[in-house]
Write an enzyme that holds these catalytic residues in place. Sequence first.
Site, short mmCIF file in Angstrom:
data_model
loop_
_atom_site.label_atom_id
_atom_site.label_comp_id
_atom_site.label_asym_id
_atom_site.label_seq_id
_atom_site.Cartn_x
_atom_site.Cartn_y
_atom_site.Cartn_z
CE LYS A 172 -4.00 -2.10 2.34
NZ LYS A 172 -4.84 -2.02 3.57
CE1 TYR A 213 -9.43 -2.86 0.69
CE2 TYR A 213 -8.43 -1.03 -0.50
CZ TYR A 213 -8.31 -2.13 0.32
OH TYR A 213 -7.07 -2.54 0.76
CG HIS A 249 -5.56 -6.16 -0.13
ND1 HIS A 249 -6.78 -6.13 0.51
CD2 HIS A 249 -5.66 -7.11 -1.10
CE1 HIS A 249 -7.59 -7.02 -0.08
NE2 HIS A 249 -6.93 -7.61 -1.05
CG ASN A 295 -3.50 -2.03 7.08
OD1 ASN A 295 -3.41 -1.71 5.89
ND2 ASN A 295 -4.54 -2.69 7.55
P1 IDP Z 1 -7.85 -6.49 6.05
O1 IDP Z 1 -7.04 -5.58 5.15
O2 IDP Z 1 -7.05 -7.00 7.21
O3 IDP Z 1 -8.54 -7.59 5.29
P2 IDP Z 1 -10.46 -5.17 6.18
O4 IDP Z 1 -11.39 -5.25 7.34
O5 IDP Z 1 -10.81 -5.93 4.94
O6 IDP Z 1 -9.00 -5.58 6.72
O7 IDP Z 1 -10.29 -3.62 5.84
C1 IDP Z 1 -9.71 -3.22 4.60
C2 IDP Z 1 -8.78 -2.07 4.88
O8 IDP Z 1 -9.53 -0.95 5.34
C3 IDP Z 1 -7.75 -2.30 5.99
O9 IDP Z 1 -6.63 -3.05 5.57
C4 IDP Z 1 -7.40 -0.90 6.38
O10 IDP Z 1 -6.50 -0.27 5.45
C5 IDP Z 1 -8.76 -0.22 6.30
N1 IDP Z 1 -9.47 -0.25 7.59
C6 IDP Z 1 -10.04 -1.33 8.21
N2 IDP Z 1 -10.62 -1.00 9.36
C7 IDP Z 1 -10.42 0.34 9.50
C8 IDP Z 1 -10.80 1.30 10.52
O11 IDP Z 1 -11.44 0.97 11.53
N3 IDP Z 1 -10.40 2.60 10.31
C9 IDP Z 1 -9.71 2.99 9.19
N4 IDP Z 1 -9.34 2.13 8.23
C10 IDP Z 1 -9.70 0.82 8.37
MG MG Z 2 -10.02 -7.47 3.80
#
Ligand code: IDP
Ligand code: MG
Length: 140
Positions: free
Chosen positions: A11, A51, A117, A114
């Site tokens: 990312k 997304y 992905h 983070n």
């Molecule tokens: P994942 O990437 O671990 O599968 P997901 O729940 O699919 O997590 O969320 C997709 C992406 O959305 C996350 O990797 C992160 O970048 C962002 N994200 C998830 N939860 C939050 C939040 O509570 N606040 C802000 N961004 C979030």
């Molecule tokens: Mg996800």
Amino acid sequence: MATQRTLSIIKPDATERNLTGKINAVFEESGLRIVAQKRLRLSRLQAGEFYAVHKERPFYGELVEYMVSGPVVVQVLEGDSAVAKNREVMGATNPADAADGTIRKMFAENIERNSVHGSDSEENAANEIRFFFSDIEIVG
Ligand code: IDP
Ligand code: MG
């Protein structure tokens, strides 16, 4: 164990800090092979579509803006149980909850920025790989 493929994205927070090689080293040391890879800049339309599953979540708009804020590296990773293996080496979504030695524990800035992905199921992996790559771009 069955050989699988999964879609990975390095990312914008990670490309900005020049971490592509360090993150790829974690994949390779875990046994995953990078069988396709390209660096690109997502359009808002592409990021929003990728997304779309999170469209109703409060962070969707910010997530799309973040994903278009800089280059990403999209990749296909291949290996035994690659979908689960990649989720394991990535670590928990929130780096505060991520296990030691995982990519997110080592490199993520916060729950949004983070660093990586990874597809969360074989079915989503197939769809996400098709979103970015044609068959001739994937060389196992
Ligand atoms: P994942 O990437 O671990 O599968 P997901 O729940 O699919 O997590 O969320 C997709 C992406 O959305 C996350 O990797 C992160 O970048 C962002 N994200 C998830 N939860 C939050 C939040 O509570 N606040 C802000 N961004 C979030
Ligand atoms: Mg996800």
